[in-house]
Design a protein around this motif. Structure first.
Motif, short mmCIF file in Angstrom:
data_model
loop_
_atom_site.label_atom_id
_atom_site.label_comp_id
_atom_site.label_asym_id
_atom_site.label_seq_id
_atom_site.Cartn_x
_atom_site.Cartn_y
_atom_site.Cartn_z
N HIS A 117 2.09 -0.22 -40.76
CA HIS A 117 3.71 -0.46 -40.73
C HIS A 117 4.11 -1.36 -41.92
CE1 HIS A 117 7.55 -2.10 -38.90
NE2 HIS A 117 7.39 -3.27 -39.27
N ARG A 118 3.24 -2.47 -42.35
CA ARG A 118 3.49 -3.29 -43.61
C ARG A 118 3.41 -2.39 -44.75
NH1 ARG A 118 0.39 -8.12 -44.78
NH2 ARG A 118 2.49 -8.80 -45.61
N LEU A 119 2.55 -1.52 -44.83
CA LEU A 119 2.31 -0.71 -45.81
C LEU A 119 3.66 0.18 -46.28
CD1 LEU A 119 -1.55 0.30 -45.88
CD2 LEU A 119 -0.41 -1.24 -47.64
N ALA A 120 3.88 0.89 -44.94
CA ALA A 120 5.09 1.73 -44.94
C ALA A 120 6.30 1.11 -45.55
CB ALA A 120 5.37 2.41 -43.87
N ALA A 121 6.58 0.01 -44.98
CA ALA A 121 7.68 -0.89 -45.45
C ALA A 121 7.42 -1.34 -46.95
CB ALA A 121 7.72 -2.17 -44.75
N ALA A 122 6.46 -1.80 -47.34
CA ALA A 122 6.27 -1.95 -48.88
C ALA A 122 6.38 -0.87 -49.94
CB ALA A 122 5.05 -2.75 -48.93
N VAL A 123 6.11 0.26 -49.49
CA VAL A 123 6.20 1.32 -50.27
C VAL A 123 7.59 1.60 -50.37
CG1 VAL A 123 5.72 3.79 -50.54
CG2 VAL A 123 3.75 2.21 -50.02
N ALA A 124 8.31 1.76 -49.06
CA ALA A 124 9.90 1.95 -49.07
C ALA A 124 10.49 1.11 -49.99
CB ALA A 124 10.12 1.98 -47.44
N ALA A 125 10.13 -0.17 -49.98
CA ALA A 125 11.01 -1.15 -50.75
C ALA A 125 10.84 -1.14 -52.35
CB ALA A 125 10.61 -2.60 -50.20
N ASN A 126 9.52 -0.42 -52.48
CA ASN A 126 9.32 -0.51 -54.14
C ASN A 126 9.04 1.12 -54.57
OD1 ASN A 126 8.48 -3.40 -54.78
ND2 ASN A 126 8.07 -2.78 -52.80
N PRO A 127 10.04 1.89 -54.57
CA PRO A 127 9.87 3.28 -54.85
C PRO A 127 9.73 3.50 -56.31
CG PRO A 127 12.32 2.49 -54.74
CD PRO A 127 11.35 1.31 -54.05
N GLY A 128 8.34 4.45 -56.28
CA GLY A 128 7.81 4.76 -57.45
C GLY A 128 6.79 3.76 -57.95
N VAL A 129 6.52 2.78 -57.31
CA VAL A 129 5.43 1.64 -57.87
C VAL A 129 4.20 2.01 -56.84
CG1 VAL A 129 4.73 -0.71 -57.86
CG2 VAL A 129 7.34 -0.20 -57.89
N LYS A 130 3.15 2.11 -57.72
CA LYS A 130 1.84 2.41 -57.22
C LYS A 130 1.25 1.15 -56.63
CE LYS A 130 0.61 6.78 -58.62
NZ LYS A 130 0.15 7.69 -57.58
N THR A 131 0.36 1.39 -55.62
CA THR A 131 -0.29 0.42 -55.04
C THR A 131 -1.86 0.18 -55.26
OG1 THR A 131 -0.78 1.55 -53.05
CG2 THR A 131 1.44 0.63 -53.00
N ILE A 132 -2.22 -0.93 -55.13
CA ILE A 132 -3.52 -1.46 -55.00
C ILE A 132 -4.16 -1.72 -53.85
CG2 ILE A 132 -5.60 -2.55 -56.14
CD1 ILE A 132 -4.10 -0.88 -58.27
N LEU A 133 -4.86 -0.97 -52.98
CA LEU A 133 -5.27 -1.20 -51.64
C LEU A 133 -6.66 -1.86 -51.52
CD1 LEU A 133 -4.46 2.10 -49.71
CD2 LEU A 133 -2.64 0.24 -50.01
N VAL A 134 -6.63 -2.97 -51.17
CA VAL A 134 -7.60 -4.02 -51.11
C VAL A 134 -8.20 -4.21 -49.92
CG1 VAL A 134 -8.57 -6.33 -51.81
CG2 VAL A 134 -6.95 -5.04 -53.16
N GLY A 135 -9.35 -3.54 -49.52
CA GLY A 135 -10.03 -3.81 -48.19
C GLY A 135 -11.73 -3.90 -48.07
N HIS A 136 -12.15 -4.50 -47.10
CA HIS A 136 -13.55 -4.45 -47.34
C HIS A 136 -14.33 -3.32 -46.77
CE1 HIS A 136 -17.54 -6.43 -46.86
NE2 HIS A 136 -17.84 -5.90 -45.79
N TRP A 137 -13.78 -2.39 -46.04
CA TRP A 137 -14.25 -0.97 -45.53
C TRP A 137 -13.82 -0.02 -46.20
CZ3 TRP A 137 -13.01 -5.46 -42.13
CH2 TRP A 137 -14.11 -5.93 -41.64
N PRO A 138 -14.72 0.90 -46.36
CA PRO A 138 -14.28 2.01 -47.31
C PRO A 138 -13.30 2.85 -46.34
CG PRO A 138 -16.60 2.05 -47.22
CD PRO A 138 -16.20 0.89 -46.43
N LEU A 139 -12.10 3.41 -47.10
CA LEU A 139 -11.12 4.23 -46.45
C LEU A 139 -11.57 5.50 -45.84
CD1 LEU A 139 -7.58 3.07 -47.93
CD2 LEU A 139 -9.01 2.13 -46.04
#
Length: 332
Positions: free
Chosen positions: A209-231
């Motif tokens: 939910h949070r990622l979808a909202a962030a991507v929608a609010a920042n169109p065209g901006v790439k993300t850096i996903l930072v988590g401990h466990w491999p995706l």
């Protein structure tokens, strides 16, 4: 398979953190006009004396940012020590929890926080130092290689990294057949959820939910996903303990790098430094690990500064025919 860290951590976990050790110095001043570099390291395991001494060698990089990608240690003291040092050296620090931060050690059995409450305690410590966590708004990194939205995430695992013939209820017994069992089974409690699988499901729903909202609010901006466990399951290659894979993530995040417009995905947990490409996304495993796992670097005259991984701007993208080849990294 016993985790050698736990006995060491258990002996020191209740050490008091005095108020005098709380942060007092501001971050180092940045140089105006100089673009910053974004670095990452995980699994610094400060229960080990050698790792504590090594982390103290961090050099000031006042224009740069640092990602701490989980498994700092098991106690509040470890978090204070890491955050104090990191924020004294870097302009901005990000943290995502690993499994070790979430442990309730035997010495804390009667009075220690468990599960979600333990995580909340860790978040509170991070905020004392201005360290950004999965509970904070994602921020735009505008240094070299940016702009990118840095998104610390907390996903946990659901035992789905297992062969198709192994049922969920049999996954831990399947690992035990090879004398493998994560310490999590004894020290990482899911409270108030009924299981780690249920907690994982709740975390995934909230994070999506949070990622979808962030991507929608920042169109065209790439993300850096930072988590401990491999995706992704295909990035979990544990030659010596292959059945440890069940504690390494969830198949439900397989497509997150595309779904949430990731330029880089940063993780730890495996203690195997590597760089991979999937589609147009770079995946970085950035663990320091236990002392024996970085001894070779020390023997070559390297220190923790050489083991930081450059996330942005990062390496040049390889040609398409080379992107399916894992680059195993001994150091940064």
């Amino acid at each position: 398979m016993a985790d050698p860290l736990v006995a060491v951590a258990d002996a020191t976990a209740d050490a008091a953190h005095s108020p005098e050790d709380s942060p007092t110095a501001p971050p180092p001043p940045a140089t105006p006009g100089k673009p910053g570099t974004l670095w990452a390291i995980s699994d610094i395991h400060l229960s080990f004396k050698a790792n504590r001494g090594e982390f103290e060698k961090l050099l000031p990089r006042p224009n740069d940012g640092l990602i701490l990608c989980g498994d700092i240690g098991e106690s509040a003291e470890h978090l204070h020590e890491a955050f104090k040092k990191a924020t004294a050296c870097f302009r901005q620090v990000f943290w995502a929890p690993g499994n070790h931060e979430l442990y309730t050690l035997p010495t804390q059995k009667e009075h220690g926080a468990r599960g979600e409450k333990k995580y909340e305690e860790c978040v509170e410590i991070a905020r004392q130092y201005g360290v950004l966590t999965p509970e904070d708004d994602y921020v735009l990194w505008e240094g070299e290689g940016g702009p990118c939205l840095v998104a610390p995430i907390f996903t946990l695992y659901d035992y789905s990294f297992r062969p198709a013939h192994v049922k969920l209820q049999d996954a831990v017994d399947w690992a035990r057949e090879e004398n493998i069992e994560a310490t999590d089974e004894h020290l990482l409690h899911p409270d108030p959820y009924s299981s780690r699988v249920e907690w994982c499901e709740a975390l995934l729903a909230r994070t999506e939910h949070r990622l979808a909202a962030a991507v929608a609010a920042n169109p065209g901006v790439k993300t850096i996903l930072v988590g401990h466990w491999p995706l992704r399951e295909d990035l979990v290659k544990l030659m010596l303990v292959p059945r440890f894979c069940i504690w390494c993530g969830t198949k439900k995040t397989e497509d997150w790098h595309n779904k949430y417009n990731a330029k880089v995905v940063v993780s730890g947990h495996l203690h195997v430094r590597r760089t991979d490409w999937r589609d147009d996304t770079r995946f970085e495993e950035v663990s320091l690990g236990y002392p024996r796992q970085w001894q070779e670097c020390k023997d070559r005259g390297m220190d923790v500064n050489d083991l930081l991984r450059e996330i942005l701007p990062g390496p040049v993208k390889p040609p398409p025919e080379e992107r399916g080849i894992t680059k195993w990294r001994r150091y940064g």
